[in-house]
Scaffold this motif. Sequence first.
Motif, PDB file in Angstrom:
ATOM      1  N   ARG B   2      31.856  36.035  46.220  1.00 50.80           N
ATOM      2  CA  ARG B   2      31.909  37.181  45.322  1.00 50.80           C
ATOM      3  C   ARG B   2      32.126  36.764  43.870  1.00 50.80           C
ATOM      4  N   ASN B   7      37.888  42.039  39.804  1.00 50.05           N
ATOM      5  CA  ASN B   7      38.593  43.158  40.419  1.00 50.05           C
ATOM      6  C   ASN B   7      38.758  43.014  41.924  1.00 50.05           C
ATOM      7  N   ALA B   8      37.906  42.207  42.502  1.00 45.65           N
ATOM      8  CA  ALA B   8      37.873  42.127  43.958  1.00 45.65           C
ATOM      9  C   ALA B   8      38.795  41.052  44.524  1.00 45.65           C
ATOM     10  N   ALA B   9      39.397  40.290  43.628  1.00 48.92           N
ATOM     11  CA  ALA B   9      40.209  39.154  44.073  1.00 48.92           C
ATOM     12  C   ALA B   9      41.428  39.600  44.880  1.00 48.92           C
ATOM     13  N   ALA B  10      42.041  38.640  45.510  1.00 48.61           N
ATOM     14  CA  ALA B  10      43.249  38.915  46.291  1.00 48.61           C
ATOM     15  C   ALA B  10      44.465  38.998  45.357  1.00 48.61           C
ATOM     16  N   VAL B 201      46.152  43.207  37.101  1.00 53.55           N
ATOM     17  CA  VAL B 201      45.480  43.413  38.386  1.00 53.55           C
ATOM     18  C   VAL B 201      44.336  42.434  38.610  1.00 53.55           C
ATOM     19  N   LYS B 202      43.566  42.152  37.563  1.00 50.60           N
ATOM     20  CA  LYS B 202      42.470  41.189  37.724  1.00 50.60           C
ATOM     21  C   LYS B 202      43.013  39.772  37.885  1.00 50.60           C
ATOM     22  N   GLY B 204      45.842  38.629  39.709  1.00 47.60           N
ATOM     23  CA  GLY B 204      46.808  38.334  40.754  1.00 47.60           C
ATOM     24  C   GLY B 204      47.720  39.486  41.102  1.00 47.60           C
ATOM     25  N   GLY B 205      47.663  40.568  40.349  1.00 46.81           N
ATOM     26  CA  GLY B 205      48.487  41.730  40.650  1.00 46.81           C
ATOM     27  C   GLY B 205      47.871  42.607  41.718  1.00 46.81           C
ATOM     28  N   LEU B 206      48.625  43.630  42.104  1.00 44.79           N
ATOM     29  CA  LEU B 206      48.155  44.543  43.141  1.00 44.79           C
ATOM     30  C   LEU B 206      47.795  45.897  42.514  1.00 44.79           C
TER      31      LEU B 206
END
Lengths: 335, 335, 335, 335
Positions: B2, B7-10, B201-202, B204-206
Amino acid sequence: MRFFSDNAAAVHPAVLDAIAAANHVDTAYDGDALSQRLDGAFSDLFGTECAALWVSTGTAANCLALASMVPPHGGVFCHREAHINTDEAGAPEFYTHGAKLIPLDGEGAKLTPETVRAARSAIRPDVHRVQPHALSITNATEYGLVYRPDEVAALGAVAKDLGLGFHMDGARFANAMATLGGHPGDVTWRAGVDALSFGFVKNGGLSAEMLIFFRTEWAEVAKIRRKRAGHLNSKGRYQAAQVLALLEADRWLENGRASNAGAATIADAAGHRLVLPVEANEIFLRLTPAEAASLRAQGFDFYDWAEGEARLVTSWDQPQAEIDALAGAIRALGS
Amino acid sequence: MRFFSDNAAAVHPAVLDAIAAANHVDTAYDGDALSQRLDGAFSDLFGTECAALWVSTGTAANCLALASMVPPHGGVFCHREAHINTDEAGAPEFYTHGAKLIPLDGEGAKLTPETVRAARSAIRPDVHRVQPHALSITNATEYGLVYRPDEVAALGAVAKDLGLGFHMDGARFANAMATLGGHPGDVTWRAGVDALSFGFVKNGGLSAEMLIFFRTEWAEVAKIRRKRAGHLNSKGRYQAAQVLALLEADRWLENGRASNAGAATIADAAGHRLVLPVEANEIFLRLTPAEAASLRAQGFDFYDWAEGEARLVTSWDQPQAEIDALAGAIRALGS
Amino acid sequence: MRFFSDNAAAVHPAVLDAIAAANHVDTAYDGDALSQRLDGAFSDLFGTECAALWVSTGTAANCLALASMVPPHGGVFCHREAHINTDEAGAPEFYTHGAKLIPLDGEGAKLTPETVRAARSAIRPDVHRVQPHALSITNATEYGLVYRPDEVAALGAVAKDLGLGFHMDGARFANAMATLGGHPGDVTWRAGVDALSFGFVKNGGLSAEMLIFFRTEWAEVAKIRRKRAGHLNSKGRYQAAQVLALLEADRWLENGRASNAGAATIADAAGHRLVLPVEANEIFLRLTPAEAASLRAQGFDFYDWAEGEARLVTSWDQPQAEIDALAGAIRALGS
Amino acid sequence: MRFFSDNAAAVHPAVLDAIAAANHVDTAYDGDALSQRLDGAFSDLFGTECAALWVSTGTAANCLALASMVPPHGGVFCHREAHINTDEAGAPEFYTHGAKLIPLDGEGAKLTPETVRAARSAIRPDVHRVQPHALSITNATEYGLVYRPDEVAALGAVAKDLGLGFHMDGARFANAMATLGGHPGDVTWRAGVDALSFGFVKNGGLSAEMLIFFRTEWAEVAKIRRKRAGHLNSKGRYQAAQVLALLEADRWLENGRASNAGAATIADAAGHRLVLPVEANEIFLRLTPAEAASLRAQGFDFYDWAEGEARLVTSWDQPQAEIDALAGAIRALGS
């Protein structure tokens, strides 16, 4: 010992596990596999087709629901002490672009069909008066009372008759269902409810509340409004995971039962101090200032309500020892 | 693999740990111990007094910042391709109650002092024209370029001179800082920035982004607006925990470096295919439709941008093997 | 001698007479006998059923029309130099609660079907982008050009195809009709226009503009919005009287012809100085600063437009002597 | 014979004359010579520096005033039956972008300092509750009572103490002043009023109401908002002319006295049928349905108010014969 609000409770371990299990790359926003399961999960729960949107707060859920029903020039019937009227900082006015909340009275924050009909009749149908477009009730109410399915259905019939959308603020829907038993469809869509704010945060969740549309055709625009309000989390899978974990094995209902049980124990101790019957997880007590101070001195934290009254709320994770201690302390105040 | 969006990262494991560590009863909203630490933590980081508010999305952070600067009848200078102008569904107009975004041009989504001055001069100062009240830039930009401190300071001087509030959308502020090195105050408040949307968020955050006010006097009203927008989470400690975990040991910066490094590797492979220099974690490539199809057939997912161009984004947690595979595949396309 | 704007002209004597004739007790708001005649009068004029609302300004007419077509989260295609985009202080954003004007280019402030289609195609249909809901054109345009019925019909077909409401700002509709001749239905509803702002103030009126809905079903809510915007005058009969006086004996059209004739005379004198053809009552001229100063020294008042250009506007009541004097002065500048 | 509303009355001949006298070319909007005289004229009248803006309706005046005092997230204290709360279709919410009207009780639509203080005390000062920013009263009230200067001053002191802007809706300010006598400054700015909606339309005007700012620094933004609301008439001189004609020779006051005198005559006839004292030009009567029908059969038109009550309003131009006829008819009903 915190009896201030169920907002302060911890998160259910299964929710944390579910978040951890979701911790891999997936599609952003609500395109992920978990978010995509929500419509189906709630359709199964309610026994009818639902559109289910996660949001971060109950305020957002309530206001997106209202914005689906009410134009900027319209009005919303609600109880004078409804959360939307008193505790959301004008968020309903913000989301609806200035619609007017029309406060009605009723014991224990409950509305009756007669009250709603009388209020509608008092509004001359012309361009000078704000015309109502929606009816919003809270179940369980802000005073911990529970609307039964027949009561909701009677209000739903009035709403339909008067051309009003019908919203239920279910910040404590789990507590209501724990009391009611039966099928969750009976007190919602079968009773005429168009949209439900289904609360999970007070009930073991972390940051996910659900907005359930029984009028699924309203969801498309609501999704635009959710994005426009900054509520379309980019990593939505962690929102969906929380909710799915609480739906699993009826944890949401189990948690609702747990907090209700705590409240029942306290209510039993309170006896004639009760201002209202305890039907969910909120207890309204008559306490003199000296009694309130005494309880606080023993480590119990709670909310001063009206003069000479206090509000205590139990949580899903409240230790039985705290419940018993409080019940004992109240008994010890005498009567 | 991906490369569509960061945005899609864990979520970073330390973030999950911090959430778990916060899982006990505490005060609701932002009254908890963790939330109360944020002002201090960011003041330390930036070397000046800050007011720091968590929100769920970058859109909310951007729009609360803009609403602090611009009245409903005012305007905001921004790049034509700024996220606020093209990807937030009109949220800036919602939060500001109808302020007008005034789009400006500039290569790689960067603005210059000259462009801003010329735009201001073209607006007759009377009641018929919407008058600008703010300037918003994005760092790193939507095209992956990074404003240097002197460039920001030059814009900040113009903003001050023209009476404009100055906002920086830092959805990828970590990537910018990873490139710039140096002190984060240099490219923000020392350069005249009044409010920063600091993205986590991009990175490493949730679900927690930060809105940092260097004009701390704006925070009080912004907190009201946050509540009014439904962004005052009732269990705020889980928001604060995420951010504090990423601040600790400069994880936010480390993550920014990681995604930048991946992008640099790919940029190196891309050579003259690059549409713009790669200064952060976004790569804009010239690709024929056949080449794009070929990469996709090899399992690389990315975004078609303009005709004959593609956008690829690396994430903080992107496996080196994926980076190497993509670099190899691009090299294999020839030139 | 005022060539600054047709806004400055006097009121037609028949309008003053009609106001005086209306000066007796009648029902308030729009319940009076004169206001009640408007739907019929405009239905007769346009040859189809119309709903006709008076308002005080063209801005109010435009914005009530747009609010009928566009939700707060939607967009409006218009020319970059459309009055709604540049001269209404953000009123469209106010009335629509934050909809976004999406500016398009085109010579002489005219739009083409190709431009509109291309703009629509460039907007990805998802929740992140503001989606267009309406198309607004101005006839005569802000540059004094006139859309012909076939041009409007082509745009109307695009609007219908793309699901857009179609609004015509007719602040100078009289000037357009004076040029076009023919039936006013041809360039409006027969060409797909849903709502027309029909200007009377620039054309002999005092304070009454008309909002004409060819989609009559939109009028009911528009009347609520009119009240909500403070535009429901309590003595509406004096508004209606103005308009009926200008409809009588086609005075509106006669006035449009008069101002157009003046402009034609000046255009003839201007020759190759014209920036654009003169099709209505606005003349855009190339003038050096020295030439502009010379004209002003001779007593001609006008508007500096772009660098080296001036805008001159003729009015319905402009004395022929002023027209001739200006034409002579322009000729005397040489070429 | 129309006792329904003073909205239906004719326009004073001097107003029509002034409009005719203004019928020549002049600068557009409010740049004309007449509009430019208004600040001075009202400063003279009130004995302090004023900023004076014409608008078309009392609703627009009220709402522009409120928008000067209240942010979108704020609240306005007003009487439950205030015109702004019940008869303006949500215009205050529109102009303020969603501020909340907080209705208070009081006999005859009058508020007291005690009521305002108690309401303020009941609102917890946190981000969850809408905080009041303004106080609005109506003089004369919607029930025809008149606040005396000392009453207004007491409210003004409370407003100042609580940090509230103070607005007076003076749709019938002329009637109030006719009753009070004395200097108009005493019941307005000297009593702490920040902005006054000064009604002229009910009192002999055609389409011009005035918004008077005693806080002149608020006028600049209010002028932008006026334009943004579509209330900046392009031919403003005809608005100004109306008002100047009514200021001349104190016609506004003379007209107020005339309508009050008519009401006094009727009040005298009504005796103990009066629901409230008659202090201006509104009479609230107890009438059985049969009595109401009888009056209507005799040609008197009026408004049914509460059950068994009627509202009758006299106008500045009401013929004495109509007054006498009504007084006689009421007397004839017996008691």
